[in-house]
Scaffold this motif. Structure first.
Motif: not given
Length: 314
Positions: A237-241, A224-225, A289-292
């Motif tokens: 940077f960006v966290n992903i969780g 997505y990114l 714009g993204w979530s798990y």
């Protein structure tokens, strides 16, 4: 990133790389490059240069790394620091020299200070001492972030970095000596059930809090990114969780439910816990714009089914 782009997935047989490769296939990307570690040793600069000279990748997902849990990091600190420094430095520098259009570097939220405020915001990087049990790995990943940023600033490259929280899912490492906490507990509890053991000893107090993300969600976030943003748009940077947390004790209890083990859990408080709490702040990712999408219960069931089919029955 175009459907016909020449895309190299470094570390394609690992937990993260395999999920990214599968996601790219599913999404219709057709020109995907892979190499096993025996075919291409990313620690060796000459081999990396030869690969880039021949294949000329346009896009890179840098998921190759030496990884492991507290035990492995404690036993092999030199290997964790050296191998990761060499892997990422060789690939990132070759990407710069051979004109790669876009690169995504995968790190880990272990880069944050041991006692950083919670939840962990990207701005907390380098604001305190690291957790000693994974300091070599964390130092290497911090160096990778900074190398991407430095090259973006100096050479105008488009190299972005993402920091996933604790990951789990198909293709994880279930070796009791080198695995992370979730796959290690899954294997221990499964074997205790099979052997009808009345108790299981778990290292540490069970009190640390962790955020767990299914690796397929991570892969979806990475693609997505890369499809929608440039490095300068996401910052350093960006966290992903998930933004959710659970204690190790509660994790073990959930695994007992999934696996069907009814014995007693015993916690060995003489063993290290690691970082006491590691909740990921995902507000930056959400703003992009993204979530798990995979619930923890669904993810555990999926991972255990994969473990039975691929580890137990092989």
């Amino acid at each position: 990133m175009e459907k016909q782009s020449n895309i190299y997935v470094a570390g394609h047989r690992g937990l993260v790389g395999s999920a990214i490769l599968s996601k790219l296939h599913t999404d219709g990307y057709t020109n995907l490059l892979t190499r096993t570690s025996s075919e291409l040793d990313l620690r060796m600069q000459e081999e990396v240069n030869d690969f880039f000279e021949k294949e000329r990748p346009e896009v890179i997902f840098l998921a190759a790394a030496k990884v492991g849990g507290i035990l492995a990091n404690t036993m092999y600190p030199g290997d964790f620091l050296y191998d990761n420094l060499m892997i990422q430095s060789n690939v990132i520098d070759a990407a710069r020299r051979y004109g790669v259009k876009k690169l995504l570097f995968l790190g880990s939220t272990c880069i944050y200070p041991k006692f950083a405020p919670q939840p962990l915001k990207e701005s907390y990087l380098l604001t305190g001492d690291l957790e000693p049990t994974n300091e070599p790995y964390a130092l290497a990943k911090i160096a990778g972030i900074k190398l991407c940023t430095a090259y973006n600033n100096q050479y105008g490259t488009n190299f972005m970095s993402v920091m996933p929280t604790n990951l789990y899912g198909p293709n994880d490492n279930f070796d009791l000596e080198t695995s992370h906490v979730l796959p290690s507990l899954m294997r221990k509890i499964h074997e205790a059930k099979v052997q009808d053991e009345p108790t299981i000893t778990i290292l540490g107090t069970g009190s640390p809090l962790r955020d767990f993300l299914h690796v397929d969600d991570l892969a979806a976030a990475c693609v997505y990114l890369m499809e929608r943003y440039a490095a300068e748009e996401i910052g350093e940077f960006v966290n992903i969780g998930t933004g959710n947390e659970i204690t190790i004790k509660a994790l073990a209890e959930k695994l007992c439910e999934v696996i069907g083990y009814e014995g007693q859990l015993v916690f060995d408080s003489t063993k290290p816990d690691g970082t006491p709490r590691k909740l990921t702040d995902v507000s930056k990712l959400t703003s992009l714009g993204w979530s798990y999408g995979i619930s923890f219960e669904e993810g555990l069931q999926d991972t255990y089914a994969w473990y039975i089919q691929n580890e137990v029955k092989k």
